[in-house]
Write an enzyme that holds these catalytic residues in place. Structure first.
Site, PDB file in Angstrom:
ATOM      1  CE1 TYR A  89       0.254   1.895   4.224  1.00 41.67           C
ATOM      2  CE2 TYR A  89       0.915  -0.443   4.538  1.00 41.67           C
ATOM      3  CZ  TYR A  89       0.700   0.995   4.957  1.00 41.67           C
ATOM      4  OH  TYR A  89       1.357   1.138   6.244  1.00 41.67           O
ATOM      5  CB  CYS A  90       1.452   4.167  -1.676  1.00 42.52           C
ATOM      6  SG  CYS A  90       0.350   3.943  -3.157  1.00 42.52           S
ATOM      7  NE  ARG A  91      -0.699  10.829  -1.341  1.00 42.15           N
ATOM      8  CZ  ARG A  91      -1.332  11.385  -2.212  1.00 42.15           C
ATOM      9  NH1 ARG A  91      -2.895  11.572  -1.849  1.00 42.15           N
ATOM     10  NH2 ARG A  91      -1.135  11.537  -3.484  1.00 42.15           N
TER      11      ARG A  91
ATOM     12  CB  VAL B  73      -2.585   4.551   4.212  1.00 41.73           C
ATOM     13  CG1 VAL B  73      -1.882   5.987   3.731  1.00 41.73           C
ATOM     14  CG2 VAL B  73      -2.735   4.140   5.578  1.00 41.73           C
TER      15      VAL B  73
END
Length: 120
Positions: free
Chosen positions: A81-83, A110
């Site tokens: 996952y990332c932003r 996220v």
């Protein structure tokens, strides 16, 4: 959804690389809970990671991913996952090309996560 989008989503028309699963928050959480042999990776930069990350996540920024492949076993489920979901999708493509087969990333990143976050 048009036919080519559907076929692409199902993995048709792709080269020999493994298709990457894109999971919604509920699916991602379920995968985290059910997989005993998983590695949760946050591909954001260290400052982003420190501001709040999913508990249990290891920080391997996308910018360092190819140099740190040795930290990611190929025999584990890799959840990324990332932003927002863009960098984790890129990370999954990179890993797929390196022979990783058990890959999934969090749609919306996220930012879409409704669970607890840890801070450092």
């Amino acid at each position: 959804m048009d036919l080519s989008s559907l076929m692409s989503r199902l993995g048709f028309g792709k080269s020999a690389s493994v298709s990457v699963r894109t999971l919604k928050v509920t699916e991602f959480r379920s995968e985290m809970e059910q997989s005993k042999n998983r590695l949760l990776i946050d591909v954001r930069e260290p400052d982003e990671y420190k501001s709040g990350f999913i508990p249990g996540a290891k920080n391997i920024p996308l910018s360092q991913l190819e140099k740190r492949l040795g930290e990611i076993p190929k025999d584990r489920d890799v959840l990324l996952y990332c932003r927002s979901g863009m960098r984790s999708k890129s990370a999954a493509r990179i890993l797929s090309k390196q022979g990783y087969a058990r890959l999934a990333h969090l749609q919306g990143g996220v930012s879409s996560w409704d669970g607890k976050l840890s801070r450092r």
